[in-house]
Design a protein around this motif. Structure first.
Motif, mmCIF file in Angstrom:
data_model
loop_
_atom_site.group_PDB
_atom_site.id
_atom_site.type_symbol
_atom_site.label_atom_id
_atom_site.label_comp_id
_atom_site.label_asym_id
_atom_site.label_seq_id
_atom_site.Cartn_x
_atom_site.Cartn_y
_atom_site.Cartn_z
ATOM 1 N N THR A 39 -0.672 -6.229 -1.180
ATOM 2 C CA THR A 39 -0.159 -6.255 0.175
ATOM 3 C C THR A 39 0.394 -7.646 0.470
ATOM 4 N N ILE A 40 1.300 -7.708 1.435
ATOM 5 C CA ILE A 40 1.753 -9.004 1.933
ATOM 6 C C ILE A 40 1.125 -9.274 3.294
ATOM 7 N N GLY A 41 0.175 -8.445 3.679
ATOM 8 C CA GLY A 41 -0.541 -8.657 4.928
ATOM 9 C C GLY A 41 -0.796 -7.381 5.711
ATOM 10 N N GLY A 42 -0.279 -6.270 5.239
ATOM 11 C CA GLY A 42 -0.470 -5.007 5.948
ATOM 12 C C GLY A 42 -1.189 -4.003 5.072
ATOM 13 N N THR A 43 -0.618 -2.825 4.963
ATOM 14 C CA THR A 43 -1.191 -1.747 4.172
ATOM 15 C C THR A 43 -1.014 -2.019 2.681
ATOM 16 N N TYR A 44 -2.054 -1.705 1.900
ATOM 17 C CA TYR A 44 -1.940 -1.835 0.445
ATOM 18 C C TYR A 44 -1.032 -0.736 -0.105
ATOM 19 N N VAL A 45 -0.193 -1.111 -1.085
ATOM 20 C CA VAL A 45 0.674 -0.161 -1.766
ATOM 21 C C VAL A 45 0.485 -0.320 -3.272
ATOM 22 N N THR A 46 0.794 0.724 -4.018
ATOM 23 C CA THR A 46 0.693 0.679 -5.475
ATOM 24 C C THR A 46 1.770 -0.236 -6.040
#
Length: 108
Positions: A48-55
């Motif tokens: 993440t860059i600060g929000g929701t985690y993504v694959t």
């Protein structure tokens, strides 16, 4: 400056589990190389860059140049942290036992 390797055990007790490997705000701004042993089931690398985690894709160092978005076997992997804030491995659950995670940041 010496960079210390970290080792932790991921206990899989049937439920979902995550293991955090790095936070760029803690000066990990290059890449993280990690070794996962005793894999049961599927781990998903996420960032993440600060929000929701993504694959995100990680490099399978056992076969250089091969990017994977799921980890189903023991091996050595690398993630570039440039532009990312935090990185983790996620396991959806359903497996039991434990996996050993060793990792070392490389500052950039």
């Amino acid at each position: 400056m010496a960079i210390m390797a970290v080792q932790q055990t991921i206990v899989q007790s049937g439920g979902a589990v995550t293991a955090s490997l790095g936070d760029a705000s803690a000066a990990i701004a290059g890449s993280i190389t990690f070794q996962l042993e005793g894999v049961t089931g599927t781990y998903t690398p996420q960032a993440t860059i600060g929000g929701t985690y993504v694959t995100v894709a990680v490099v399978n160092m056992d076969t250089p140049g091969t990017f994977v978005t799921t980890i189903t076997a023991s091996g050595i992997y690398r993630v570039d942290m440039f532009g990312l804030r935090t990185f983790r491995l996620s396991h959806p659950g359903g497996a039991t036992g434990s996996a050993t995670l060793s990792y070392q940041p490389t500052l950039g």
